[in-house]
Write a protein that holds these residues in place. Structure first.
Motif, short mmCIF file in Angstrom:
data_model
loop_
_atom_site.label_atom_id
_atom_site.label_comp_id
_atom_site.label_asym_id
_atom_site.label_seq_id
_atom_site.Cartn_x
_atom_site.Cartn_y
_atom_site.Cartn_z
N ALA A 576 -0.56 6.07 -30.26
CA ALA A 576 -1.98 5.80 -30.43
C ALA A 576 -2.32 5.89 -31.91
CB ALA A 576 -2.82 6.79 -29.64
N THR A 577 -3.21 5.02 -32.34
CA THR A 577 -3.68 5.02 -33.72
C THR A 577 -5.13 5.46 -33.75
OG1 THR A 577 -2.19 3.21 -34.31
CG2 THR A 577 -4.05 3.61 -35.78
N PRO A 578 -5.47 6.46 -34.54
CA PRO A 578 -6.87 6.94 -34.55
C PRO A 578 -7.81 5.92 -35.18
CG PRO A 578 -5.59 8.03 -36.25
CD PRO A 578 -4.61 7.24 -35.44
N ALA A 579 -9.06 6.03 -34.78
CA ALA A 579 -10.09 5.17 -35.38
C ALA A 579 -10.38 5.62 -36.80
CB ALA A 579 -11.36 5.22 -34.54
N GLU A 647 -9.02 6.14 -51.17
CA GLU A 647 -8.84 5.72 -49.78
C GLU A 647 -8.78 6.94 -48.87
OE1 GLU A 647 -6.34 1.55 -50.11
OE2 GLU A 647 -5.29 3.37 -49.50
N LEU A 648 -9.47 6.86 -47.76
CA LEU A 648 -9.49 7.93 -46.76
C LEU A 648 -8.94 7.38 -45.45
CD1 LEU A 648 -10.60 10.89 -46.14
CD2 LEU A 648 -12.58 9.70 -45.15
N ARG A 649 -8.07 8.16 -44.81
CA ARG A 649 -7.50 7.78 -43.52
C ARG A 649 -7.60 8.94 -42.54
NH1 ARG A 649 -4.63 5.09 -47.33
NH2 ARG A 649 -3.91 2.96 -46.86
N ALA A 659 -6.70 2.70 -40.30
CA ALA A 659 -6.94 1.84 -41.45
C ALA A 659 -7.73 2.63 -42.49
CB ALA A 659 -7.70 0.59 -41.02
N PRO A 660 -7.56 2.32 -43.76
CA PRO A 660 -8.28 3.08 -44.78
C PRO A 660 -9.73 2.65 -44.92
CG PRO A 660 -6.96 1.38 -45.81
CD PRO A 660 -6.65 1.32 -44.35
N VAL A 661 -10.56 3.60 -45.33
CA VAL A 661 -11.90 3.28 -45.81
C VAL A 661 -11.93 3.71 -47.27
CG1 VAL A 661 -13.02 3.43 -43.57
CG2 VAL A 661 -12.79 5.49 -44.95
#
Length: 667
Positions: A576-579, A647-649, A659-661
């Motif tokens: 699973a990949t977190p939002a 970048e924050l993940r 995905a980064p913000v």
């Protein structure tokens, strides 16, 4: 038992509690304008004069969460995990008897960074499996008396099922204590309530820790003050219980208001014990006093193991002279529980230029496991009765998905997928993994290899597990005691590498407990590929059903001495990949320092990581945290850049990243 004077009191007159040698005062670092620190207060009134450099005097009575500018950096987020007790690692380790409380000074009272720091020299406690209660020890008359623990410590402890208590320290008069501060703590309002009891519970609730350790050592009180303290304790416990919090009393003040350390549970402190969840028995105990104390607790309908017999290891660590048979005899029931005072000796006794992580963990393993460094093989000639000899370990590995990259919470560098993304030393306990509970159990008929946390290479984080030895016979290393469900979709992933020699690697999984304490679990073995580069082997547990009770690895050398490295383990059904988080923003900037905040995305998130994107497109790790805010110090423009992109993940339990913000800081 001859008591020693606790050197923390000597330092407490005007200076902070220091994690370095208590005889030498370390220089206080220059504070960054926006740097958040762990919180500390006086009950109400403040000292006369002016606080020292880097010290802020605060009144707890005036504290409100809405007015706390650093709350986002100090509030723990990891809930307290339930844990279970597997079959003990040796025949002398017992479940359901003596427990262990640990009083630890992780840093100074003032100037203790909220979210780790740029040094690997830190008391990165990892032997949580033997601890039932951690006290964030500290406080001083010149800085503050009431300490809230750092969020990273609480997050790491909670991940391993250990509650953490803040500390209320009312010092002896000889070391700056003022009786007014005791009176402030137990003051009543017009309705006859104790407002600071309510405030303490509110602090623990807002900060996410588990209650308070109350240590009233300021002399000069009378029966009226003793009565007021008892009323305060009863109200504090009642309010704490509504929030699932705990209260521990230190054997110091007596019911008549005087300070007289009893070294026992008796008529002078029984009422305070009854007004608390447990009591730390001062170091003046004797075997006879502990026996009578345990009996008295039973007569009160309380467990004798709610009494912690103080064991002062601040100065001598495992060389301390302790009458262990008075607390945890080998052949009869344990008498009471163990209260370790300042076990961070395992760090502090090392020379200042020799506190690299490997040296610290070698000492810490010796303290908690014993001279054999294998809890399944205690050294009967070791006069130090390490916790692993007497107390059964516990584990919190009970649900899928589960993963670990064996990150101890500090390191010399930061690694991602086996590559260095920061060459700076660091510490942040909130990033610590759930670590193996019995370190290190090795089952072999041959020469036992050395097993250690190693900081010279890692798959992720700052450390990996290194197995080093001749391996003249196959060796099974127990990694985790678990209670993980096995279904048709369950897989186990091992990330590993062979650094020297040639070795056959097998995943070991047991679906039942061993037949007796110390025995090898009934493992089923699954071969995996091995090689000289990092690789992740995915194993389906064909033929197994039910519950995985233990997970390990079996190593069989095929040529030469072996150095084999375990970088990660994961047990899952589906990946699973977190939002991604949202609202990533700079909330304050001062020169090269930034405060950042964001909103976590939906679903489970283990922690967040922050990277800087350099002009050439490479990413540099800046830090990580379980909180929703982070402080970055000392950023400078690089390669002529006009603006810096961050970048924050979000990172999930399986170490998959969102995905980064991004946010941009203009110079």
């Amino acid at each position: 038992m001859k008591p020693t004077r606790r050197t923390v009191l000597i330092a407490a007159a005007t200076t902070a509690l220091l994690p370095s040698s208590p005889a030498v005062a370390a220089p206080r670092p220059k504070a960054a304008a926006l740097q958040p620190y762990a919180s500390y207060w006086y009950p109400d009134s403040l000292p006369s004069g002016t606080p020292g450099t880097g010290i802020t005097w605060r009144s707890l009575k005036s504290w409100r969460p809405a007015d706390d500018p650093d709350l986002a950096f100090n509030a723990a987020t990891v809930p307290l995990a339930p844990r279970f007790t597997p079959t003990p690692a040796n025949p002398t380790a017992r479940a359901g008897q003596a427990r262990i409380q640990s009083l630890v000074s992780f840093g100074p009272t003032a100037g203790n960074p909220s979210q780790g720091a740029a040094t690997a020299d830190y008391y990165a406690l990892t032997h949580w499996a033997y601890i039932d209660e951690l006290v964030f020890w500290g406080g001083s008359s010149g800085e503050g008396l009431i300490l809230a623990p750092n969020a990273p410590i609480v997050d790491a402890a909670h991940r391993h099922g250990v509650p953490v208590l803040g500390n209320i320290f009312l010092p002896p008069v000889a070391y700056g204590g003022q009786l007014q501060w005791t009176r402030d703590l137990v003051q009543k309002d017009a309705a006859g309530r104790y407002p600071l009891a309510e405030r303490l519970v509110a602090v623990a609730d807002a900060y996410g820790f588990d209650g308070w350790f109350v240590n009233a050592e300021t002399s000069g009180g009378n029966t009226a003050l003793g009565s007021a303290m008892l009323g305060f304790m009863r109200e504090l416990k009642t309010l704490a219980k509504t929030k699932g919090q705990r209260v521990t009393w230190y054997d110091s003040m007596t019911v008549n208001g005087s300070v007289s350390w009893q070294g026992a549970l008796n008529s002078q402190n029984e009422a305070f014990f009854q007004a608390a969840d447990d009591m730390f028995v001062d170091f003046r105990w004797t075997a006879a006093k502990l026996t009578s104390s345990g009996q008295r607790a039973g007569q009160l309908g309380r467990s004798r193991y709610e009494l912690w017999a103080g064991v002062d290891v601040e100065s001598n660590g495992w060389n301390s002279s302790v009458n262990w048979d008075a607390i945890v005899p080998r052949d009869t029931a344990h008498v009471v529980s163990v209260g370790f005072y300042r076990p961070e000796w395992t760090r502090n006794h090392l020379p200042a230029d020799g506190r690299e992580p490997g040296a610290f963990h070698a000492a810490d393993d010796r303290f908690w496991t014993g001279r054999s460094l294998d809890p399944s093989r205690p050294d009967g000639t070791d006069v130090w009765r390490a916790p692993a000899v007497s107390v059964a370990d516990r584990s919190t590995v009970t649900a899928l998905p589960f993963a670990s990259v064996f990150n101890t919470g500090h390191g010399l560098r930061w690694y991602e997928d086996g590559k260095v993304t920061s060459d700076k030393p660091w510490n942040h306990l909130g990033l610590q993994d759930r670590l193996p509970s019995r370190r290190w159990v090795v089952h072999t008929d041959g020469q036992r290899p050395a097993v250690t946390f190693d900081f010279e290479d890692a798959w992720r984080g700052g450390s990996s597990v290194l197995v080093d030895g001749e391996l003249d016979k196959p060796a099974v290393v127990d990694a985790y005691a678990t209670r993980l469900p096995i279904t048709a979709d369950t897989v186990v992933e091992l990330t590993h590498r062979t650094d020297a020699g040639s070795v056959e690697v097998e995943l070991a999984v047991a679906t039942a407990e061993p037949g007796r304490p110390g025995a090898t679990p009934p493992y089923t073995y699954f071969p995996v590929d091995s090689g000289s580069t990092w690789r992740t082997s995915t194993v389906r547990l064909a033929g197994l059903t039910g519950t995985a009770h233990a997970i390990g690895v079996r190593l069989t050398a095929t040529s030469g001495a072996v150095k084999w490295r375990l970088g990660g383990i994961a047990v899952r059904e589906a990946a699973a990949t977190p939002a991604a988080p949202t609202g990533f923003r700079i909330t304050a900037a001062s020169g090269a320092d930034l405060r950042l905040a964001w909103n976590p995305g939906p679903g489970d998130v283990r922690h967040h990581t922050l990277h800087r994107v350099l002009p050439d497109g490479t990413r540099r790790f800046l830090g990580g945290t379980c909180q929703q805010a982070y402080f970055v110090a000392g950023l400078q423009p690089e390669q002529g850049e006009q603006a810096t992109r961050l970048e924050l993940r979000a990172v999930g339990e399986l170490y998959t990243s969102s995905a980064p913000v991004t946010v941009t800081h203009t110079w």
